[in-house]
Design a protein around this motif. Structure first.
Motif, mmCIF file in Angstrom:
data_model
loop_
_atom_site.group_PDB
_atom_site.id
_atom_site.type_symbol
_atom_site.label_atom_id
_atom_site.label_comp_id
_atom_site.label_asym_id
_atom_site.label_seq_id
_atom_site.Cartn_x
_atom_site.Cartn_y
_atom_site.Cartn_z
ATOM 1 N N PRO A 132 -52.602 12.872 41.948
ATOM 2 C CA PRO A 132 -52.691 11.877 40.879
ATOM 3 C C PRO A 132 -53.548 12.336 39.708
ATOM 4 O O PRO A 132 -54.403 13.209 39.861
ATOM 5 C CB PRO A 132 -53.343 10.683 41.579
ATOM 6 C CG PRO A 132 -54.141 11.288 42.679
ATOM 7 C CD PRO A 132 -53.374 12.491 43.142
ATOM 8 N N ALA A 133 -53.317 11.733 38.575
ATOM 9 C CA ALA A 133 -54.091 12.057 37.378
ATOM 10 C C ALA A 133 -53.909 10.948 36.364
ATOM 11 O O ALA A 133 -52.806 10.408 36.221
ATOM 12 C CB ALA A 133 -53.598 13.374 36.774
ATOM 13 N N VAL A 134 -54.990 10.613 35.693
ATOM 14 C CA VAL A 134 -54.894 9.656 34.594
ATOM 15 C C VAL A 134 -55.875 10.084 33.519
ATOM 16 O O VAL A 134 -56.927 10.635 33.829
ATOM 17 C CB VAL A 134 -55.119 8.198 35.087
ATOM 18 C CG1 VAL A 134 -56.494 8.023 35.693
ATOM 19 C CG2 VAL A 134 -54.897 7.200 33.976
ATOM 20 N N MET A 135 -55.488 9.899 32.273
ATOM 21 C CA MET A 135 -56.353 10.318 31.179
ATOM 22 C C MET A 135 -56.571 9.169 30.206
ATOM 23 O O MET A 135 -55.735 8.266 30.089
ATOM 24 C CB MET A 135 -55.743 11.505 30.441
ATOM 25 C CG MET A 135 -55.558 12.696 31.354
ATOM 26 S SD MET A 135 -55.443 14.246 30.453
ATOM 27 C CE MET A 135 -57.104 14.399 29.817
ATOM 28 N N ALA A 136 -57.690 9.234 29.513
ATOM 29 C CA ALA A 136 -57.988 8.249 28.479
ATOM 30 C C ALA A 136 -58.481 9.000 27.257
ATOM 31 O O ALA A 136 -59.235 9.970 27.381
ATOM 32 C CB ALA A 136 -59.068 7.282 28.961
ATOM 33 N N GLU A 137 -58.034 8.575 26.105
ATOM 34 C CA GLU A 137 -58.502 9.210 24.873
ATOM 35 C C GLU A 137 -58.870 8.138 23.862
ATOM 36 O O GLU A 137 -58.144 7.160 23.666
ATOM 37 C CB GLU A 137 -57.421 10.144 24.296
ATOM 38 C CG GLU A 137 -57.926 10.874 23.052
ATOM 39 C CD GLU A 137 -57.083 12.085 22.652
ATOM 40 O OE1 GLU A 137 -55.943 12.216 23.155
ATOM 41 O OE2 GLU A 137 -57.574 12.892 21.837
ATOM 42 N N THR A 138 -60.042 8.311 23.247
ATOM 43 C CA THR A 138 -60.461 7.453 22.134
ATOM 44 C C THR A 138 -60.881 8.387 20.992
ATOM 45 O O THR A 138 -60.827 9.610 21.141
ATOM 46 C CB THR A 138 -61.671 6.559 22.514
ATOM 47 O OG1 THR A 138 -62.815 7.397 22.679
ATOM 48 C CG2 THR A 138 -61.439 5.792 23.806
ATOM 49 N N ASP A 139 -61.343 7.812 19.895
ATOM 50 C CA ASP A 139 -61.834 8.643 18.792
ATOM 51 C C ASP A 139 -63.069 9.439 19.219
ATOM 52 O O ASP A 139 -63.379 10.472 18.641
ATOM 53 C CB ASP A 139 -62.202 7.775 17.583
ATOM 54 C CG ASP A 139 -60.958 7.210 16.916
ATOM 55 O OD1 ASP A 139 -59.856 7.739 17.179
ATOM 56 O OD2 ASP A 139 -61.090 6.228 16.157
#
Lengths: 228, 295
Positions: free
Chosen positions: B251-258
């Motif tokens: 499994p893998a999950v990513m999050a991106e913000t500024d």
């Protein structure tokens, strides 16, 4: 409406309260706050209730569901609505792998994308994905319907039995024994009904292609040995 | 099983918060790997100086002898079972040579201009506390919680693995062709300190990058040459990358913000990050390399 805050109440306590309703009818509308990606939320429900999950859920959300409507206002992890028997599960975000795996009935709506193995070994569930699905979706699918408004990844419907697949976008590749089939009126009617149940408007059923089983791998035949 | 996490800060002002954020992510992944844990932090770098994170019971006395031998100052920062030796970059090759000859029992966990790398047996939260992760600042880093499948539960078998300067890797999965790859890499002059399959993956990337590949190019090549199940998170002095095997077994999950890019085995590990409610959250696609670089 009953509100359960998972930053205060544990998920086992939540699930136990929801399970209690199977034999002792009670509150029909539940709202779950601060799910924070926890696993196994609202699993094993068996009552005509609505459970709203206010955020992202982890693995196996709404697994084994019967009768209930579970709405997730975010993404879900692996195995949402796995082995669902009836009811509705609506994911407003994306779903991870194996969405609707092995499920026998009910309706799973995913507003975003579903990743690999969506509908793997599905046995009667209807799944509507408004985005795209990943590779090996509907692998060994036995019954039910998978509707995809976006694209499908590699090896769609590999070793499929009798499930029906409708894809509006591109299919990267079809798996063994999965073929494109004619879209007849009975299929148009089925598709229109599922799109309507999923709240999809402005999409014509003729934009979809139907895929299903060529039925060549059903029984062992030595000429197919390399395909098993 | 194993849990992996990674955090890459785009916003420099957040660097003092790096340690607490990574420690929190690591702690949440305990369910996926309670055997041992480790992390690499790309922290402050002083121009011209080189950091070696080492394991040795008497690191301070070894450092004193080392300083004398190479004729350059060596400072020691002890953190539980590990120590960071800081010395002039101009003397790092000499220092490695001297240590290999005179103190072969000292393990160099990782070295470079920026990297510090710590790993131990035990619950992830305890490992993080023993090394004082919460007090560390950093621009990016990775972490791992291990449930061993391919080799023994030892400190050396814990992740991250570092096989080149300022490089490190964490792995969730298991490789099928690590033995043949290891033989090939040894022929190419690489050295391995464990029997761990993940160290081979790290070594493979180091070998590719030593041959001129960028981190992203090395990972593209890995998709062809590595067989098995893997989700890798990799760090370099300025970069951070993620890749999953074509079947995406793990499994893998990513999050991106500024302000940041974050990776975790499960979304649960990302919930404490600032701005997560408004982040773009996505599952990395199979066989696709995701890479970020600091300017």
């Amino acid at each position: 409406m009953e509100v359960v805050d998972l930053s205060v109440t544990g998920k086992t306590a939540l699930n136990q309260r929801l399970h209690h309703l199977a034999h002792h009818p009670g509150e029909a509308h539940w709202r779950v706050l601060n799910p924070d990606g926890q696993h196994s939320l609202a699993v094993g429900l068996d009552a005509p209730i609505t459970v709203e999950i206010a955020g992202h859920a982890g693995y196996y959300c709404a697994g084994m569901n019967k009768q209930a409507t579970v709405i997730v206002e975010g993404n879900v992890g692996v195995g949402v609505a796995e082995n669902m028997m009836s009811g509705t599960v609506h994911v407003r975000g994306d779903a991870s792998q194996a969405a609707g795996a092995t499920a026998h009935g009910g309706l799973l709506i995913i507003d975003g994308n579903a990743s690999a193995r969506c509908g793997i070994s599905m046995k009667g569930i209807n799944i509507v994905v408004k985005g795209s699905i990943g590779h090996m979706s509907a692998f060994m699918a036995q019954a039910g319907t998978l509707v995809v408004l976006g694209d499908a990844g590699d090896a769609l419907g590999d070793s499929i039995y009798e499930a029906r697949i409708y894809v509006r976008g591109q299919v990267q590749s079809q798996g063994a024994d999965c073929i494109a089939k004619e879209l007849r009126d009975e299929h148009r009617a089925e598709l229109a009904s599922l799109l309507s149940q999923a709240g999809v408007t402005g999409v014509a059923v003729d934009e979809f292609r139907r895929y299903g089983s060529a039925r060549n791998l059903y029984s062992f035949h030595v000429d197919n040995a390399s395909q098993y | 099983m194993c849990g992996i996490v990674g955090l890459f800060l785009k916003n420099k002002a957040m660097e003092p918060q790096f340690g607490p954020l990574l420690a929190e992510m690591l702690g949440v992944m305990t369910d996926r790997g309670p055997d041992s844990a480790g992390f690499a932090v790309y922290g402050e770098k002083a121009p011209g100086s080189w950091k070696m994170t080492v394991r040795h019971d008497h690191a301070a006395s070894v450092a004193a002898a080392l300083a004398q031998a190479i004729g350059a100052p060596v400072t020691v920062t002890a953190r539980d079972s590990h120590s960071v030796l800081t010395l002039p970059e101009t003397h790092q090759a000499l220092a490695r040579e001297w240590l290999a000859a005179n103190c072969p029992e000292m393990t160099i966990c990782g070295d470079g201009r920026s990297i510090e790398l710590y790993k131990e047996i035990g619950l992830p939260a305890q490992v993080a506390d023993r090394f004082g992760l919460r007090a560390m600042a950093g621009s990016h880093g990775i972490g791992h919680t291990r449930m061993a499948t391919e080799s023994a539960v030892t400190t050396a078998g814990a992740h991250p693995f570092s096989t080149g300067p300022d490089q490190c890797l964490v792995h969730n999965g298991s490789l099928s062709n690590h033995a043949s790859l290891r033989r090939m890499l040894i022929r190419e002059g690489m050295h391995f300190s464990t029997d761990n399959d993940s160290e081979v993956a790290a070594g493979y990337l180091t070998w590719k990058m030593a041959g001129g590949a960028t981190l992203a190019q090395a990972l593209e090549a890995a998709l062809t040459d590595l067989d098995g199940f893997y989700t890798f998170v990799v760090g370099t002095e300025t970069g951070f990358a993620v890749v999953r095997d074509p079947i995406s077994c793990k499994p893998a999950v990513m999050a991106e913000t500024d302000d940041l890019v974050a990776f975790a085995s499960e979304y649960r590990a990302l919930t404490g990050l600032p701005g997560i409610a408004g982040a773009s959250i996505f599952e990395p696609e199979p066989a696709r390399v995701y890479a970020w670089e600091h300017a």
